[in-house]
Design a protein around this motif. Structure first.
Motif, PDB file in Angstrom:
ATOM      1  N   ILE A 127      -7.660 -41.550  -7.742  1.00  0.00           N
ATOM      2  CA  ILE A 127      -8.277 -42.646  -7.553  1.00  0.00           C
ATOM      3  C   ILE A 127      -9.169 -42.987  -8.781  1.00  0.00           C
ATOM      4  N   TRP A 128      -9.159 -43.933  -9.313  1.00  0.00           N
ATOM      5  CA  TRP A 128     -10.157 -44.396 -10.546  1.00  0.00           C
ATOM      6  C   TRP A 128     -10.858 -45.426  -9.806  1.00  0.00           C
ATOM      7  N   ILE A 129     -12.160 -45.594 -10.250  1.00  0.00           N
ATOM      8  CA  ILE A 129     -13.054 -46.532  -9.628  1.00  0.00           C
ATOM      9  C   ILE A 129     -13.683 -47.185 -10.785  1.00  0.00           C
ATOM     10  N   ASN A 130     -13.694 -48.267 -11.116  1.00  0.00           N
ATOM     11  CA  ASN A 130     -14.063 -49.208 -12.364  1.00  0.00           C
ATOM     12  C   ASN A 130     -13.461 -48.516 -13.443  1.00  0.00           C
ATOM     13  N   CYS A 131     -12.459 -47.960 -13.561  1.00  0.00           N
ATOM     14  CA  CYS A 131     -11.708 -47.519 -14.567  1.00  0.00           C
ATOM     15  C   CYS A 131     -10.043 -47.110 -14.575  1.00  0.00           C
ATOM     16  N   TYR A 132      -9.430 -46.930 -15.551  1.00  0.00           N
ATOM     17  CA  TYR A 132      -8.008 -46.465 -15.153  1.00  0.00           C
ATOM     18  C   TYR A 132      -7.439 -45.861 -16.244  1.00  0.00           C
ATOM     19  N   PHE A 133      -6.585 -44.751 -15.952  1.00  0.00           N
ATOM     20  CA  PHE A 133      -6.012 -44.090 -17.088  1.00  0.00           C
ATOM     21  C   PHE A 133      -7.158 -42.802 -17.409  1.00  0.00           C
ATOM     22  N   ALA A 134      -8.053 -42.688 -16.773  1.00  0.00           N
ATOM     23  CA  ALA A 134      -9.270 -41.842 -17.121  1.00  0.00           C
ATOM     24  C   ALA A 134      -8.834 -40.563 -16.975  1.00  0.00           C
ATOM     25  N   PHE A 135      -7.762 -39.873 -17.627  1.00  0.00           N
ATOM     26  CA  PHE A 135      -7.200 -38.560 -17.644  1.00  0.00           C
ATOM     27  C   PHE A 135      -8.129 -37.450 -18.510  1.00  0.00           C
ATOM     28  N   ASP A 136      -8.145 -36.485 -18.031  1.00  0.00           N
ATOM     29  CA  ASP A 136      -8.908 -35.371 -18.829  1.00  0.00           C
ATOM     30  C   ASP A 136      -8.248 -34.088 -18.515  1.00  0.00           C
ATOM     31  N   TYR A 137      -8.676 -33.010 -19.404  1.00  0.00           N
ATOM     32  CA  TYR A 137      -8.119 -31.614 -19.228  1.00  0.00           C
ATOM     33  C   TYR A 137      -8.311 -30.938 -17.900  1.00  0.00           C
ATOM     34  N   ASP A 138      -9.545 -31.145 -17.293  1.00  0.00           N
ATOM     35  CA  ASP A 138      -9.973 -30.655 -15.924  1.00  0.00           C
ATOM     36  C   ASP A 138      -9.615 -31.783 -14.795  1.00  0.00           C
ATOM     37  N   PHE A 139      -8.833 -32.625 -14.909  1.00  0.00           N
ATOM     38  CA  PHE A 139      -8.699 -33.527 -14.233  1.00  0.00           C
ATOM     39  C   PHE A 139      -7.040 -33.604 -13.398  1.00  0.00           C
ATOM     40  N   PRO A 140      -6.934 -32.912 -12.323  1.00  0.00           N
ATOM     41  CA  PRO A 140      -5.668 -32.882 -11.898  1.00  0.00           C
ATOM     42  C   PRO A 140      -4.917 -34.166 -11.436  1.00  0.00           C
ATOM     43  N   ILE A 141      -3.500 -34.176 -11.783  1.00  0.00           N
ATOM     44  CA  ILE A 141      -2.902 -35.326 -11.358  1.00  0.00           C
ATOM     45  C   ILE A 141      -1.526 -34.997 -10.682  1.00  0.00           C
ATOM     46  N   GLY A 142      -1.269 -35.578  -9.565  1.00  0.00           N
ATOM     47  CA  GLY A 142      -0.394 -35.282  -8.642  1.00  0.00           C
ATOM     48  C   GLY A 142      -0.517 -36.319  -7.177  1.00  0.00           C
ATOM     49  N   GLY A 143       0.644 -36.424  -6.631  1.00  0.00           N
ATOM     50  CA  GLY A 143       0.623 -37.557  -5.799  1.00  0.00           C
ATOM     51  C   GLY A 143       0.598 -36.881  -4.114  1.00  0.00           C
ATOM     52  N   TYR A 144       0.713 -37.966  -3.252  1.00  0.00           N
ATOM     53  CA  TYR A 144       0.719 -37.808  -1.971  1.00  0.00           C
ATOM     54  C   TYR A 144       2.117 -38.495  -1.526  1.00  0.00           C
ATOM     55  N   LYS A 145       2.613 -38.540  -0.253  1.00  0.00           N
ATOM     56  CA  LYS A 145       3.868 -38.877   0.162  1.00  0.00           C
ATOM     57  C   LYS A 145       5.026 -38.581  -0.616  1.00  0.00           C
ATOM     58  N   ARG A 146       5.769 -39.747  -1.083  1.00  0.00           N
ATOM     59  CA  ARG A 146       6.894 -39.721  -1.803  1.00  0.00           C
ATOM     60  C   ARG A 146       6.654 -39.504  -3.369  1.00  0.00           C
ATOM     61  N   SER A 147       5.527 -39.668  -3.585  1.00  0.00           N
ATOM     62  CA  SER A 147       5.168 -39.290  -5.137  1.00  0.00           C
ATOM     63  C   SER A 147       4.978 -37.708  -5.285  1.00  0.00           C
ATOM     64  N   GLY A 148       5.406 -36.849  -4.518  1.00  0.00           N
ATOM     65  CA  GLY A 148       5.437 -35.483  -4.622  1.00  0.00           C
ATOM     66  C   GLY A 148       4.391 -34.755  -4.224  1.00  0.00           C
TER      67      GLY A 148
END
Length: 502
Positions: A452-473
């Motif tokens: 979830i990004w609040i007041n930003c988007y694509f806020a990726f970083d090295y220590d920021f885990p990316i992955g999904g719920y439901k059928r997003s894996g």
């Protein structure tokens, strides 16, 4: 309407590299495929062949797995002290930056990533991610346990073994590094299936890894097709884990293959249909450009694209008008041109798929506000497209398009938009735009998505885990969560002298 570059960029300032590596990389060497077959990798700007790449098949995967298995069972990489893996990974990162212009150009040629973004950000960020995992390589350790009986016990944290990485085509460098960096730090060996659309930079990275000192057999790259090379990795009895990023349909197949072979572990980062929610207390002039980028970045070819735009009714008309104003400055054209915002789709198949979704939207009754057509030029270019009057049951609101298509929907209340945001089979990401802290907390906790990004988007970083719920894996890339998936815990117990356990 959006702008269109005329293609007359000053190419003298950009060095288009000669492709150096087109063969499979197995056990530290570039080799032809056993069949001798090759396949073309196509420049999406021109629809012309960049190079012919060796086509890996089951027999080639077998050789690559054999090399990785030997490197894991008998080679030095899993047995190196963490500080040695750290040293080699730091050298690998340095080599990436030393060759960043060539690597950026390869990803622009192959995947149409914007060259200026790749050169100035993406390759640097990828090198920093390798450094992040280098810093973790010598900090992997178990625990001493406080047992309730007269037993001394502790845990060892060990690499999981041989990993199969199946990576997608949309960000070749990022996807390679996200998978490989954490697995290398953990002490794993691996076989990587580079996407058939974008194999070139993966082969270059394999070369750089060897230069950095990664032992032979630790990294093996087999470009090829999903139904052959990918299927062989998924079902291989000597692979201990598969990490995959791609479509939900393919994720199902990989899980089935893993379950019916050796019950290998699986990590899946799959499709998305992420909501971008705009409440009526925001500054429209700031959020409208962010919404445009959230949906159209990389031609919409990003799994977390915020392509379902929910706008509260009080600012709906103003927001749509501001979006159209912003779109007038959006330039579509050659991704080597620094003035361009959007390049072509990756290949003809993806181009035709996106155009077919646009036709679905028109047939289902959505209002085509702007765009919706291919550009009248060579290459897989599509106008940025905005639909309004979209309902939740429309195909363009339900299915992942993976193209420059935005669906804008109106809502009244917090409760309504939470329900709408969750009315999808996916759960990868979401954006919440509001200045109200209570709304931000309520909505971010209520949406079933992994990021979830609040007041930003694509806020990726090295220590920021990316992955999904439901059928997003399930499972995570990036951060320490990614490192842990390549490790397993071994518990060891020893009775204390004179204890009743002797």
């Amino acid at each position: 309407m959006t702008g269109e570059s005329n293609g007359n960029l000053e190419k003298s300032t950009i060095k288009i590299p000669k492709v150096k590596y087109t063969k499979l990389f197995i056990n530290g060497e570039f080799v032809d495929s056993i069949s001798g077959r090759t396949f073309p990798t196509i420049d999406p700007r021109t629809e012309e062949v960049i190079a012919y790449v060796s086509e890996g098949d089951k027999e080639d995967v077998d050789l690559a797995v054999k090399a990785a298995r030997h490197a894991f069972d008998h080679g030095p990489w899993p047995r190196f002290p963490g500080c040695e893996r750290r040293r080699i990974l730091l050298k690998f990162a340095d080599l990436m930056e030393e060759n960043l212009e060539e690597l950026a150009a390869l990803d622009t040629l192959d995947a149409a990533n914007l060259y200026s973004v790749a050169k100035n950000m993406l390759i640097h960020d990828a090198a920093e991610l390798i450094r992040f995992y280098a810093g973790a390589a010598d900090k992997i350790h178990g625990e001493t346990l406080k047992m309730s009986k007269e037993v001394q016990a502790y845990t060892l944290i060990e690499p999981i073994g041989v990993v199969g990485h199946i990576i997608p085509w949309n960000f070749p460098t990022q996807m390679f590094v996200m998978k490989v960096g954490a697995a290398l730090a953990a002490g794993c060996t691996m076989v990587i299936k580079a996407a058939e659309q974008t194999p070139l930079s993966a082969l270059y990275y394999a070369h750089l890894a060897k230069q950095a000192g990664v032992p032979d057999g630790v990294i093996n790259v087999v470009p090829g097709f999903g139904h052959t090379a990918g299927a062989a990795i998924s079902s291989h009895m000597d692979i201990d884990m598969v990490s995959f990023t791609g479509s939900t349909v393919t994720g199902h197949r990989i899980m089935q293959a893993a379950a019916t072979s050796n019950l290998k572990q699986v990590c899946l980062e799959l499709g998305g249909k992420s909501p971008f929610i705009v409440f009526d207390d925001v500054d429209v002039d700031k959020i409208a450009p962010l919404a445009l980028s959230a949906s159209l970045y990389n031609q919409g070819q990003i799994c977390v694209a915020g392509s379902r735009i929910f706008v509260q009714e009080g600012i709906y008309d103003k927001f749509v008008g501001r979006l159209l104003e912003e779109l007038k400055t959006w330039v579509v054209g050659d991704p080597f041109d620094p003035n361009v915002n959007q390049g072509p789709q990756v290949d003809k198949e993806q181009y035709e798929k996106v155009l077919s979704y646009i036709e679905h939207g028109k047939r289902e009754g959505a209002t085509l506000l702007t765009g919706g057509k291919p550009l009248d030029r060579k290459g897989y270019y599509i106008e940025p497209t905005i639909f309004t009057d979209v309902t939740d049951d429309m195909i363009i609101a339900k299915e992942e398009i993976f193209g420059p298509v935005m669906s804008i929907m109106k809502f009244k209340s917090v409760e309504e938009v939470i329900k709408k945001a969750n009315s999808t089979k996916y759960g990868l990401a979401a954006g919440v735009m509001t200045n109200n802290l209570n709304i931000a907390n309520t909505v971010s906790r209520s949406i079933r998505a992994g990021t979830i990004w609040i007041n930003c988007y694509f806020a990726f970083d090295y220590d920021f885990p990316i992955g999904g719920y439901k059928r997003s894996g399930f499972g995570k890339d990036m951060g320490m969560d990614a490192l842990r998936k390549y490790l397993q815990v071994k518990a060891i117990a020893t009775p204390i002298f004179n204890s009743p356990w002797l």
